[in-house]
Design an enzyme around this catalytic site. Structure first.
Site, PDB file in Angstrom:
ATOM      1  N   HIS A  84     -22.772  87.931  10.934  1.00 45.71           N
ATOM      2  CA  HIS A  84     -23.227  87.677  12.442  1.00 45.71           C
ATOM      3  C   HIS A  84     -25.341  88.232  12.265  1.00 45.71           C
ATOM      4  CE1 HIS A  84     -22.766  91.582  13.763  1.00 45.71           C
ATOM      5  NE2 HIS A  84     -23.131  91.500  14.255  1.00 45.71           N
ATOM      6  N   ASP A 220     -16.812  89.420   8.158  1.00 52.31           N
ATOM      7  CA  ASP A 220     -18.378  89.511   8.808  1.00 52.31           C
ATOM      8  C   ASP A 220     -19.650  89.859   7.896  1.00 52.31           C
ATOM      9  OD1 ASP A 220     -20.652  89.129  10.592  1.00 52.31           O
ATOM     10  OD2 ASP A 220     -19.684  90.254  12.498  1.00 52.31           O
ATOM     11  N   SER A 654     -25.246  97.251  13.011  1.00 49.24           N
ATOM     12  CA  SER A 654     -24.195  96.435  12.749  1.00 49.24           C
ATOM     13  C   SER A 654     -24.785  96.151  11.601  1.00 49.24           C
ATOM     14  CB  SER A 654     -24.589  94.692  13.151  1.00 49.24           C
ATOM     15  OG  SER A 654     -22.911  94.208  14.174  1.00 49.24           O
TER      16      SER A 654
END
Ligand code: ARG
Ligand code: GLU
Length: 719
Positions: A84, A220, A654
């Protein structure tokens, strides 16, 4: 017997551990945390994690783009981050013909790695406490503005000195609400190439349905590479650039983790606000969040429906939808978490004790006696204004046609500005013309028109008329509340809803055409809204921040004096931090007990070929069937996909490396469990968990699913 005594002392000891809370400064690790980290199982030293004398783990951690973290995993500048985080760039290389977003992308050689203009990666060279220099000549009697200007001037000198004779950049940033300042010296690379990305049904498996949730099965991650010039220095993209040789890269452990294991997360958390008063938490949880949630919900419903029906719309809007949905869901979880934790009451209780402590001493009374009453006053005045601001920014100003129309404001300004030459105006209109196709590549007029009608309806019917730009009240009356008709007229008349009309207009543009923009209904709405924000609300907002910034600085200091034994960590501010904790499950609700890891079996259980988010990649299915997991399989014989731990993380973390007791890479952080998303305002050791991709699943996908063995061969794997 011995064992029980040991267990007893151990559990007493563990009571004084931070149990996961905190985002600590790498420079202070040795002083504040090393002992505890080692007691929790860490086998390396603070100096291995951060050092300016020799290469350390910090040299393998980067700020990726504007708001993510990445880590270097090979001697040739190979970098891992989240899918992402790479999403926007993967999407930019995608089209209906080669849809990398859906199908994945794997460069077979260096030559096939794709450049990403605008993407950068930043290393921290060093950081240093410069509080004394920054605050030189600052006095307590200064106004905030005076204070700021002295600080800005001092910091300029510090920065200039720090970067003299280098290609580094530097900045001085406030910590503890302006009670401390640190100099950060950084090095930024701008030739960053896309190396690989799994297909969406791996990289985004579970999509927005599973986002922020545990159990989670998302692969991810994405793979990039840093390129440098021949001298290994940063350089803009050039064919001649070569893979960067890093000072340090991470070793990767294939051993996995176990429940109770020590882990730490090294990365760039964006924003937290742990030291606010109760009124402030109330404003977020009970005003701002609910308004924004409702408006985002409407946009999402429309976009999701259109994406279900049209593949092109899916490509155009998937990144946008993910962005809208992400914060939407976060806010829902956060407000619920605040309620469940009784965070506002806990803060009120704290404030009661604090007030008693203040009242017990006349000096304290003089310094802090007015603090909480002042907070209460300033917040109660501000809440209706902040509501209005949230309504406008999450409402009308989230509509694409308004934002796009307003991007022509500069052209309008320059066209009417006599001191600006015709050729300058022409150059600007040509520049805008060049951007038209890029914008419309990801635009669908039908979707936007529907959103316009829905959002205007909600905004005009629900926002307070006291803080509504007049144009909305007038148009609402004109259209007698028929928002569909209003939308039709705007979209029929505006120049800016199609590439053709926008281009036709710009191709023949001369400065007298500015009138046409000024008459454009989308531009008019946008311009009136921005003008209202500027002339009305932004003054209130600026004043509010002025007052609360100074209150917060004092309150922060007061809290540390009130609790002198507590170890405080500064709120996240997009600077490099370390969070540490233990691998651990949790109980999200009565009678539910969550395990600490999730496996490929769970992917197969979630499989549903009819639902986009739960389509399982056929190659993955085949590998599952034949249990062809190679060295990436866990001791228990299953393929671990993700795990959770008590590390205190937030947005920006992230892509952060999750490291084990030996400092080896065991995971990539990518999310938090929903029940714990209030940790940006208050951390609860019971419910707050970060979610990491198990690095072995990442390698399994690269090696076995994608067949990109050349990448695994670059890495240093520890068996
Ligand atoms: N919640 C994660 C974060 O805040 C992941 C977001 C991207 N994933 C998604 N399904 N939208 O960034
Ligand atoms: N997904 C988040 C990010 O983009 C991390 C999750 C969180 O907010 O903790 O940084």
């Amino acid at each position: 017997m011995k064992k029980t005594i040991f267990l007893l002392t151990f559990s007493l000891f563990s009571l004084i551990l931070h149990a996961g809370e905190g985002m600590w400064l790498p420079v202070l690790l040795q002083q504040l945390n090393e002992k505890e980290m080692r007691a929790m199982g860490m086998r390396i030293t603070a100096d291995d994690i951060y050092s300016i004398n020799h290469s350390s783990l910090k040299d393998a951690v980067v700020l990726f783009g504007g708001g993510c973290t990445g880590e270097i995993v090979s001697g040739q500048g190979l970098l891992l981050t989240n899918h992402h985080c790479g999403y926007g760039n993967i999407q930019r290389h995608s089209s209906l013909e080669h849809d990398y977003l859906t199908d994945g992308f794997w460069a077979q050689s260096l030559a096939e790695e794709l450049p990403n203009p605008g993407l950068s990666v930043t290393f921290l060279v060093r950081m240093e406490d410069v509080t004394a220099v920054t605050l030189k000549n600052v006095t307590s009697r200064m106004s905030e503005t005076q204070r700021d200007s002295v600080i800005v001037a001092n910091n300029k000198l510090i920065v200039n000195e720090a970067i003299k004779g280098t290609h580094y950049k530097a900045s001085v940033r406030p910590f503890f609400a302006g009670n401390q300042y640190y100099l950060l010296v950084t090095e930024t690379f701008t030739d960053i190439r896309l190396v690989g990305a799994p297909p969406s049904n791996i990289g985004k498996f579970g999509g927005d349905t599973d986002n922020w949730m545990w159990p989670r099965h998302t692969g991810d991650f994405s793979v990039f590479r840093i390129y440098a010039d021949k001298n290994n220095n940063p350089a803009d993209y050039s064919k001649d650039n070569i893979p960067y040789t890093p000072k340090k890269y991470l070793n990767i452990s294939l051993k996995g983790v176990n429940e109770g294991d020590f882990t730490f997360v090294y990365g760039y958390p964006g924003t937290t606000q742990e030291y606010l008063p109760a009124v402030a938490v109330d404003m977020v949880a009970n005003h701002k969040n609910p308004i924004a949630i409702g408006l985002r919900q409407q946009r999402l419903d429309i976009i999701d429906q259109a994406m279900e029906q049209d593949r092109l719309v899916r490509i155009q809007y998937s990144a946008k939808a993910a962005g809208i949905a992400n914060f939407w869901k976060k806010m829902i979880g956060e407000s619920r978490g605040i309620k469940r934790l009784d965070a506002i009451d806990i803060k009120r209780g704290f404030e009661k004790d604090f007030s008693q402590w203040v009242a017990a001493d006349p000096n304290r009374e003089a310094a802090y006696g007015n603090l909480l009453p002042a907070y209460n006053k300033v917040y109660s005045d501000f809440i209706p204004k902040n509501d209005a601001y949230t309504y406008l920014t999450e409402g009308p100003l989230s509509i694409e046609i308004l934002r796009y129309a307003y991007s022509f404001n500069k052209l309008v300004q320059q066209s009417s500005e006599k001191t600006i030459s015709d050729s300058a105006v022409n150059a600007l209109s040509k520049q805008l013309l060049a951007g038209v196709d890029g914008y419309f590549k990801n635009y669908d007029k039908t979707v936007d028109r529907k959103i316009f009608a829905a959002i205007m309806n909600t905004y005009c019917e629900n926002a307070s008329p006291d803080y509504m730009p007049a144009i909305y009240r007038e148009l609402k009356a004109n259209y007698k509340g028929d928002y569909e008709k209003w939308a039709d007229e705007v979209f029929n008349k505006t120049l800016f809803a199609s590439a053709e009309s926008t281009k036709a207009f710009l191709e023949k543009y001369s400065r007298k055409d500015a009138k046409k923009i000024l008459k454009d209904p989308a531009f008019q709405l946008a311009a009136a809204t921005y003008a209202y924000l500027q002339q009305n609300l932004s003054k209130d907002i600026a004043r509010f921040y002025d007052v609360t910034d100074s209150l917060q600085r004092i309150y922060m200091k007061a809290q540390t004096e009130f609790r002198p034994k507590k170890q405080f960590y500064p709120d996240a501010n997009s600077t490099l931090r370390i969070a540490y904790g233990q691998v651990k499950g949790y109980e999200p609700a009565d009678a539910i007990d969550y395990n600490w890891f999730a496996t490929l079996d769970g992917i197969m259980q979630k499989e549903n070929p009819d639902i986009y988010d739960y389509v399982v990649d056929p190659r993955l299915k085949e590998l599952y069937r034949t249990k062809n997991y190679g060295p990436y399989c866990d001791r228990d014989g299953t393929m671990h996909v993700t795990f959770i731990a008590t590390n205190h993380t937030t947005g920006g973390n992230s892509g952060s490396p999750v490291l084990d007791a030996d400092g080896n890479l065991v995971g990539i952080n990518f999310d938090r469990c929903w029940e714990g998303t209030m940790s940006d305002l208050m951390y609860d050791p019971d419910q707050c968990r970060n979610i990491s991709l198990d690095i072995r699943y990442c390698l399994f996908v690269i090696d076995k699913v994608a067949g990109a063995r050349r990448l695994v061969d670059e890495m240093n794997l520890i068996q």
